[in-house]
Structure formats: C-alpha cells, structure tokens
Design a protein around this motif. Structure first.
Motif, PDB file in Angstrom:
ATOM      1  N   PHE A 142       7.539  11.591  -3.424  1.00 45.01           N
ATOM      2  CA  PHE A 142       7.202  10.925  -4.678  1.00 45.01           C
ATOM      3  C   PHE A 142       6.994  12.007  -5.727  1.00 45.01           C
ATOM      4  CE2 PHE A 142       6.515   7.703  -1.629  1.00 45.01           C
ATOM      5  CZ  PHE A 142       6.601   6.485  -2.286  1.00 45.01           C
ATOM      6  N   PHE A 143       7.385  11.678  -6.953  1.00 42.19           N
ATOM      7  CA  PHE A 143       7.247  12.638  -8.031  1.00 42.19           C
ATOM      8  C   PHE A 143       6.622  11.960  -9.245  1.00 42.19           C
ATOM      9  CE2 PHE A 143       8.822  14.778 -11.857  1.00 42.19           C
ATOM     10  CZ  PHE A 143       8.322  16.050 -11.626  1.00 42.19           C
ATOM     11  N   ASN A 144       5.451  12.417  -9.631  1.00 46.92           N
ATOM     12  CA  ASN A 144       4.793  11.942 -10.846  1.00 46.92           C
ATOM     13  C   ASN A 144       4.687  10.419 -10.901  1.00 46.92           C
ATOM     14  OD1 ASN A 144       3.415  12.608 -13.151  1.00 46.92           O
ATOM     15  ND2 ASN A 144       5.234  12.651 -14.442  1.00 46.92           N
ATOM     16  N   GLY A 145       4.404   9.797  -9.760  1.00 52.77           N
ATOM     17  CA  GLY A 145       4.175   8.361  -9.720  1.00 52.77           C
ATOM     18  C   GLY A 145       5.352   7.505  -9.305  1.00 52.77           C
ATOM     19  N   HIS A 205       0.830  -1.199   0.000  1.00 53.29           N
ATOM     20  CA  HIS A 205       0.000   0.000   0.000  1.00 53.29           C
ATOM     21  C   HIS A 205       0.872   1.260   0.000  1.00 53.29           C
ATOM     22  CE1 HIS A 205       0.536  -0.793   4.341  1.00 53.29           C
ATOM     23  NE2 HIS A 205       0.472   0.518   4.488  1.00 53.29           N
ATOM     24  N   TYR A 206       0.271   2.310  -0.514  1.00 50.13           N
ATOM     25  CA  TYR A 206       0.895   3.629  -0.514  1.00 50.13           C
ATOM     26  C   TYR A 206      -0.059   4.567   0.205  1.00 50.13           C
ATOM     27  CZ  TYR A 206       2.077   8.345  -2.022  1.00 50.13           C
ATOM     28  OH  TYR A 206       2.371   9.684  -2.028  1.00 50.13           O
ATOM     29  N   GLU A 207       0.492   5.321   1.143  1.00 50.37           N
ATOM     30  CA  GLU A 207      -0.302   6.309   1.869  1.00 50.37           C
ATOM     31  C   GLU A 207       0.419   7.641   1.768  1.00 50.37           C
ATOM     32  OE1 GLU A 207      -2.147   7.059   6.340  1.00 50.37           O
ATOM     33  OE2 GLU A 207      -1.223   5.146   5.846  1.00 50.37           O
ATOM     34  N   GLY A 208      -0.282   8.632   1.236  1.00 45.13           N
ATOM     35  CA  GLY A 208       0.352   9.934   1.090  1.00 45.13           C
ATOM     36  C   GLY A 208      -0.413  10.828   0.144  1.00 45.13           C
ATOM     37  N   LEU A 209       0.334  11.733  -0.478  1.00 39.77           N
ATOM     38  CA  LEU A 209      -0.270  12.728  -1.356  1.00 39.77           C
ATOM     39  C   LEU A 209      -0.387  12.209  -2.792  1.00 39.77           C
ATOM     40  CD1 LEU A 209       1.510  15.940  -0.049  1.00 39.77           C
ATOM     41  CD2 LEU A 209      -0.818  15.172   0.413  1.00 39.77           C
ATOM     42  N   TRP A 210      -1.453  12.657  -3.445  1.00 31.72           N
ATOM     43  CA  TRP A 210      -1.740  12.292  -4.834  1.00 31.72           C
ATOM     44  C   TRP A 210      -1.985  13.562  -5.631  1.00 31.72           C
ATOM     45  CZ3 TRP A 210      -1.969   7.249  -6.623  1.00 31.72           C
ATOM     46  CH2 TRP A 210      -1.931   6.256  -5.653  1.00 31.72           C
ATOM     47  N   GLU A 211      -1.597  13.512  -6.906  1.00 28.99           N
ATOM     48  CA  GLU A 211      -1.904  14.613  -7.818  1.00 28.99           C
ATOM     49  C   GLU A 211      -2.217  14.013  -9.188  1.00 28.99           C
ATOM     50  OE1 GLU A 211       0.559  18.341  -9.533  1.00 28.99           O
ATOM     51  OE2 GLU A 211       0.457  18.201  -7.351  1.00 28.99           O
ATOM     52  N   HIS A 212      -3.412  14.251  -9.676  1.00 29.36           N
ATOM     53  CA  HIS A 212      -3.864  13.747 -10.980  1.00 29.36           C
ATOM     54  C   HIS A 212      -3.599  12.243 -11.139  1.00 29.36           C
ATOM     55  CE1 HIS A 212      -4.699  17.833 -12.060  1.00 29.36           C
ATOM     56  NE2 HIS A 212      -3.456  18.176 -11.802  1.00 29.36           N
ATOM     57  N   ASN A 213      -4.073  11.455 -10.177  1.00 29.56           N
ATOM     58  CA  ASN A 213      -3.993   9.987 -10.199  1.00 29.56           C
ATOM     59  C   ASN A 213      -2.587   9.431 -10.001  1.00 29.56           C
ATOM     60  OD1 ASN A 213      -6.718   9.447 -10.468  1.00 29.56           O
ATOM     61  ND2 ASN A 213      -6.648   9.317 -12.684  1.00 29.56           N
ATOM     62  N   ARG A 214      -1.639  10.231  -9.594  1.00 32.05           N
ATOM     63  CA  ARG A 214      -0.267   9.750  -9.401  1.00 32.05           C
ATOM     64  C   ARG A 214       0.223  10.083  -7.998  1.00 32.05           C
ATOM     65  NH1 ARG A 214       2.887   9.018 -14.399  1.00 32.05           N
ATOM     66  NH2 ARG A 214       1.396   9.095 -16.099  1.00 32.05           N
ATOM     67  N   MET A 215       1.041   9.176  -7.426  1.00 32.84           N
ATOM     68  CA  MET A 215       1.679   9.451  -6.141  1.00 32.84           C
ATOM     69  C   MET A 215       2.578  10.665  -6.362  1.00 32.84           C
ATOM     70  SD  MET A 215       2.690   5.514  -5.122  1.00 32.84           S
ATOM     71  CE  MET A 215       3.340   5.092  -6.735  1.00 32.84           C
ATOM     72  N   HIS A 216       2.335  11.725  -5.611  1.00 31.30           N
ATOM     73  CA  HIS A 216       3.080  12.953  -5.854  1.00 31.30           C
ATOM     74  C   HIS A 216       3.108  13.765  -4.561  1.00 31.30           C
ATOM     75  CE1 HIS A 216       4.823  15.841  -8.703  1.00 31.30           C
ATOM     76  NE2 HIS A 216       4.296  16.756  -7.918  1.00 31.30           N
ATOM     77  N   GLY A 217       4.281  13.884  -3.972  1.00 31.43           N
ATOM     78  CA  GLY A 217       4.429  14.594  -2.704  1.00 31.43           C
ATOM     79  C   GLY A 217       4.873  13.615  -1.629  1.00 31.43           C
ATOM     80  N   GLN A 218       4.749  14.013  -0.390  1.00 33.68           N
ATOM     81  CA  GLN A 218       5.200  13.184   0.734  1.00 33.68           C
ATOM     82  C   GLN A 218       4.327  11.940   0.851  1.00 33.68           C
ATOM     83  OE1 GLN A 218       7.949  13.924   2.517  1.00 33.68           O
ATOM     84  NE2 GLN A 218       7.740  11.978   3.595  1.00 33.68           N
TER      85      GLN A 218
END
Length: 173
Positions: free
Chosen positions: A161-164, A133-146
């Motif tokens: 994380f940057f752009n997935g 599992h991944y828990e954190g920030l998302w941007e436009h369906n991609r893991m992005h941020g802390q």
C-alpha cells in the motif's frame, strides 16, 4: 583587585525536579473522562504573549493565576480515555496516544495497533462495522507498506500500500 573566592558569585544551573507521576480518574469540562497514569510537569509560558496588568489588584490576581498555571497534568502511561461514544485504551506519552492502543469510534469502526504522536503509525488493524478490515503497516494515519485488505464478502487483497491506496494489489482467492 583581590581574586574572588572559588564558588562565590557563580550561579549554578540546577536541573528541574523530575515530573510527579501517579494514577487516578480525571473529569474534563466537556464530559470526557480519563482513568489511568498521569504526569505533572511545569507549564511552559509564552513570554511574548504575556500582558502586564495595569494596577496592583490585577497584578495580584495574575500572580495567583500564574501559580495555578505553573503545572500541567498530562496523560502519560497506560490509561482509558472516554468521550461520549469515542474510547481509547492504551499507552500515552505527554498527553498523546503513543505506543500500543485501541481506538473505538462512535460508528463502531476501530483501530487497534501502534500509535505515534496521535497518529496510526506502525503495525495495526483498522476494522469497519460491516466486516471490512485492513491489517498491515501504517504511516502518518495512512495504509503504507505491506498489508492485507479484506472486503465485506471476505475477499482479500494483499500487497504494498502506498499513501493510503493499494496499486497493484493481488486478490487472494
């Protein structure tokens, strides 16, 4: 020429009536269901795509069809949408997943978190059936941020994380 009396000959713009809202259960042609809050709004017609009927009978049928198409039902508020083994329970805004909600895929994979116009966006948790599992920030369906990614063996990787993807992540032992 005499002056016009005040208020005559002037067309005033009146705002459209507020959308009608309610709650209930809807059945889609493909077998999917939605149970929850909804909103009824006027449909937007594409004037450029409009075709004029050639005869009076066709014109009457088109007018009747226009009346049926004059409103559109939208999922709006909290509700549950189910389509086969896919399920979304959460908030809707104008027929789009928006706000907080949980999506369960047919595979058992889930996303539980914030949505913005049908996309994972904000804080959320994506979980795979094998325990990853991944828990954190998302941007436009991609893991992005802390965020923190946990693999199937329980090892955690934390960082930006940057752009997935997660360049420079630190393994937490």
């Amino acid at each position: 020429m005499p002056p016009k009396p005040a208020g005559k000959g002037k067309v005033e713009d009146t705002p459209p009536p507020p959308p009608q809202t309610g709650s209930g259960k809807f059945y889609f042609k493909n077998g999917a269901t939605y149970e929850g809050e909804w909103m009824k709004v006027p449909s937007v017609k594409d004037e450029a795509a409009e075709v004029k009927p050639a005869d009076a009978k066709a014109a009457a049928a088109a007018a009747a069809s226009d009346q049926l198409d004059a409103v559109q039902m939208m999922r709006h508020g909290k509700g549950l949408y189910m389509d086969g083994k896919y399920k979304y329970s959460g908030e809707w805004n104008k027929d789009m997943m928006h706000g907080t909600g949980k999506f369960i895929y047919a595979s058992g994979t889930t996303y539980d978190g914030q949505w913005d116009n049908n996309e994972y966006h904000g804080t959320g948790t994506f979980s795979w059936p094998d325990g990853r599992h991944y828990e954190g920030l998302w941007e436009h369906n991609r893991m992005h941020g802390q965020g923190v990614y946990t693999d199937a063996e329980g090892h955690q990787w934390s960082g930006q994380f940057f752009n997935g993807s997660g360049p420079g992540l630190t393994c937490l032992l």
